[in-house]
Structure formats: C-alpha cells, structure tokens
Scaffold this motif. Sequence first.
Motif, mmCIF file in Angstrom:
data_model
loop_
_atom_site.group_PDB
_atom_site.id
_atom_site.type_symbol
_atom_site.label_atom_id
_atom_site.label_comp_id
_atom_site.label_asym_id
_atom_site.label_seq_id
_atom_site.Cartn_x
_atom_site.Cartn_y
_atom_site.Cartn_z
ATOM 1 N N VAL A 188 0.720 -1.096 -0.017
ATOM 2 C CA VAL A 188 0.047 0.188 -0.011
ATOM 3 C C VAL A 188 0.928 1.124 -0.031
ATOM 4 C CG1 VAL A 188 -1.703 1.318 1.359
ATOM 5 C CG2 VAL A 188 -1.828 -1.231 1.248
ATOM 6 N N GLN A 189 0.530 2.174 -0.888
ATOM 7 C CA GLN A 189 1.413 3.259 -0.940
ATOM 8 C C GLN A 189 0.960 4.413 -0.274
ATOM 9 O OE1 GLN A 189 4.206 3.163 -2.882
ATOM 10 N NE2 GLN A 189 3.597 0.961 -3.232
ATOM 11 N N THR B 155 -7.393 -1.895 -1.798
ATOM 12 C CA THR B 155 -6.978 -0.487 -2.067
ATOM 13 C C THR B 155 -7.185 -0.328 -3.657
ATOM 14 O OG1 THR B 155 -5.318 -0.737 -0.550
ATOM 15 C CG2 THR B 155 -5.053 0.899 -2.001
ATOM 16 N N LYS B 156 -7.931 0.500 -3.956
ATOM 17 C CA LYS B 156 -8.152 1.012 -5.086
ATOM 18 C C LYS B 156 -8.980 -0.333 -5.957
ATOM 19 C CE LYS B 156 -4.801 4.406 -6.034
ATOM 20 N NZ LYS B 156 -3.467 4.448 -6.880
ATOM 21 N N GLU C 53 -2.747 6.084 -0.056
ATOM 22 C CA GLU C 53 -3.968 5.234 -0.703
ATOM 23 C C GLU C 53 -5.004 5.009 0.543
ATOM 24 O OE1 GLU C 53 -2.098 2.734 -4.307
ATOM 25 O OE2 GLU C 53 -1.595 1.849 -2.329
#
Length: 102
Positions: free
Chosen positions: A29-30, A57-58, A33
């Motif tokens: 996970v960046q 995530t996304k 985010e």
Amino acid sequence: YGDHRDLPSFPTRRSSDLKIHGMTFTRPVQPGEVVRYDSRVVWTGRSRLVAYIRATTKGEQTVDGFITFVYVDDHGKSRPHGINIEAETEEEKQLQEQASAL
C-alpha cells in the motif's frame, strides 16, 4: 451470514484476541492510498469466533487472513458465547472450512 444485525450482541469487553493467522499480502500500500477493511465472522466454536479479514486498495485486494477471538468471563476464563454461524454460499463454505482448520 446475511445482515450483521441478525447476529446476537457480542460484548467486546469480554472478547480477547487469541491469534492472527497467516495474513497474505498481495501488494504494498502506497502512502496516501485509502485502505478498505472488510471482516465477518465465518466460524464459531464453543467460546471461539474466527473472523475473515480482507483489505482492498483501489478495488484490489492487498491482504487477507483470519483472526481468532475468545469469549471470556470477568476472570479471563473462556466461556460459551452461544453464537452459531451457518455458511450459505460456496465462498462462505470454503472460508468456514479454512477457519475450522486453524
């Protein structure tokens, strides 16, 4: 499973985290985010509850796994919780089978 409001009340002050089982991370996970966590109880024993947890995530899965909770009395001793979960879908049956083997 169905609507969570169908489940009996489970007082969190009397549950104790017992173990986190094999969380599988599929991508990092960046920073910045947004992570969405979904969980549901998939298996119950006499005093244990096993929840399946998935984070996305996304729209992509980033991690999943199981966590076990034990229902305890005021002295920290395990006690029956009286909750019963029945799997209905194939996915629920697979998760229940995995959870029961932990």
